[in-house]
Design an enzyme around this catalytic site. Structure first.
Site, short mmCIF file in Angstrom:
data_model
loop_
_atom_site.label_atom_id
_atom_site.label_comp_id
_atom_site.label_asym_id
_atom_site.label_seq_id
_atom_site.Cartn_x
_atom_site.Cartn_y
_atom_site.Cartn_z
N LYS A 190 0.81 -1.19 -0.07
CA LYS A 190 0.08 -0.16 -0.18
C LYS A 190 0.87 1.50 -0.07
CE LYS A 190 -3.21 2.55 2.95
NZ LYS A 190 -4.13 2.67 4.17
N GLU A 240 -8.35 11.79 12.79
CA GLU A 240 -7.65 10.82 13.25
C GLU A 240 -6.74 11.20 14.46
OE1 GLU A 240 -4.68 7.35 11.42
OE2 GLU A 240 -5.70 9.10 10.03
N LYS A 420 -12.13 14.91 0.44
CA LYS A 420 -11.37 15.17 1.61
C LYS A 420 -10.82 16.62 1.54
CE LYS A 420 -9.62 10.45 2.48
NZ LYS A 420 -8.40 9.57 2.35
#
Length: 431
Positions: A190, A240, A420
């Site tokens: 990733k 987050e 976003k």
């Protein structure tokens, strides 16, 4: 009399005492009754002393505003060493930013720290000197004399003149194809690729005003704003947590996997249900979970991974799995080294993913995808510096990233970063 006036009078009384002409570290806390419409962000924005730092925990329970520096630190390790070497009290707080490259920080011990925990607030004055507390007390008196009264935060009035993406869309689509090819060749599992959007305005943009607008509308987020000087700042509203430490108890999380949100509750729930059942997004989230657990396993006791949940924000929704554990050593430097950058903002394995980012991204991330928060010997908390912007005079750089795994579709990833970035972009373009 307002709370701020009462608190200032108490601080002046503290500074009227005799201090030794020798090194030392001291602070005084005065209570700050929450009985008037005091906004710490507006108070911060009225000052002309730098650096300035505002931070609010995402559930709203904790909030701080700090400015003026009695000590600066360019790394978290230097800040932690200062707390240890100076035998600082367990709740002496150092606050600020860590860059995407975690070896670089801009942290400071503030001259003044306003702190609210729940319904209780205090105002702290810090003194620190390697030579003479007597001299620093005089500097603190001068500092208090320079303070300004809070002023209402005015709305952003600047109009956009130009907008540029780095990379542009056609280049982004090529980058995603390059990344998925590298994943197919097993170079990494990733990688998180980011885009910078440069907006040029006809007037200077006030970072505090942008922070206030984001705080009002982007709910369920950490809010952070670091004002470096009169013209430059870095701010954001991030969903987050990087970590929260209370003594040896650590909480972190994997926030990865994204779908659009919607103002209609039924549609938002439908999107959220799709996200919870989508294989690509679940796989992306579990890669982050597994990476965090592997990094922590030799430095903690048992790890507890909580069930997946949907985090609904104004423009997007995310998959989140919380991870709770107990550290063998209460070491914030170790936490930073182990957790930043996570697979959610860089990729995995970490080193080849970071090398790929360094090679292909056409801009320097600087503070983006780093962390913002505070540390003390008894506790610390940092959020990941996402959904963020760099403000410099009349220009604003917005950041957004997307996790690329096997099966990622370039057009879908472009739409994800559009969603976003919209969390802050829409605030700048409001009429």
């Amino acid at each position: 009399m307002h709370s701020i006036s009462i608190a200032m009078e108490s601080l002046r009384h503290f500074l009227a005492q005799d201090f030794p002409a020798s090194p030392g570290l001291r602070h005084v806390d005065v209570p700050f009754p929450l009985n008037d419409a005091f906004d710490p962000l507006a108070w911060l924005g009225a000052q002309v002393s730098y650096p300035q730092f505002y931070w609010q925990q995402r559930n709203g329970d904790e909030e701080l505003a700090a400015f003026g520096a009695v000590a600066h630190f360019t790394s978290l390790s230097a800040a932690q060493r200062f707390l240890q070497d100076r035998a600082a009290s367990c709740d002496t707080r150092i606050c600020g930013l860590n860059a995407f490259n975690p070896e670089l920080s801009q942290l400071f011990l503030p001259r003044l720290l306003w702190l609210r925990i729940g319904g209780t607030a205090t105002l702290r004055l810090n003194l620190s000197s390697e030579h003479s507390l007597l001299e620093d007390a005089q500097s603190a008196r001068d500092f208090l004399q320079s303070l300004c009264d809070a002023k209402p935060i005015t709305a952003i009035a600047a109009q956009i003149e130009s907008e540029t993406h780095l990379p542009a869309k056609h280049e982004w689509l090529k980058l995603i194809a390059t990344a998925t090819h590298a994943i197919a060749q097993a170079e990494f599992e990733k990688v998180v690729l980011a885009r910078a959007t440069d907006l040029q305005f006809d007037l200077p943009v006030k970072a505090i005003a942008l922070m206030a607008a984001s705080r009002r509308l982007n709910l369920n987020c950490y809010h952070f704003c670091m004002v470096f000087n009169a013209h430059d700042a870095f701010l954001g509203s991030s969903p987050e947590r990087l970590w929260r430490r209370r003594g040896h108890h650590l909480r972190t999380e994997a926030l990865a996997g994204t779908v659009a949100s919607h103002g209609d509750d039924k549609l938002a729930r439908r999107f959220g249900e799709w996200l919870m059942n989508d294989d690509k997004n679940q796989r992306e989230n579990m890669l982050v979970v597994e990476d965090i657990c592997q990094r922590l396993q030799h430095h903690t006791h048992a790890l507890e991974v909580l069930p997946a949940q949907i985090v609904r924000l104004r423009k997007v929704q995310h998959l989140r799995r919380c991870i709770w554990t107990e550290l063998k050593n209460a070491d914030d430097v170790q936490c930073l080294q182990l957790l930043q950058p996570t697979a959610a903002v860089a990729g995995l394995p970490r080193q080849p993913a970071r090398a790929f980012i360094q090679k292909v991204e056409p801009f320097d991330r600087e503070w983006y995808a780093g962390s913002a928060g505070y540390l003390s010997s008894e506790q610390s908390e940092f959020c990941v510096a996402l959904r963020s912007a760099r403000v410099s005079h009349s220009s604003v750089r917005l950041y957004a990233g997307a996790g690329i795994v096997s099966g990622s579709e370039p057009e879908e990833e472009w739409q994800e970063i559009e969603n976003k970035a919209a969390g802050l972009r829409t605030l700048l373009l409001m009429d």
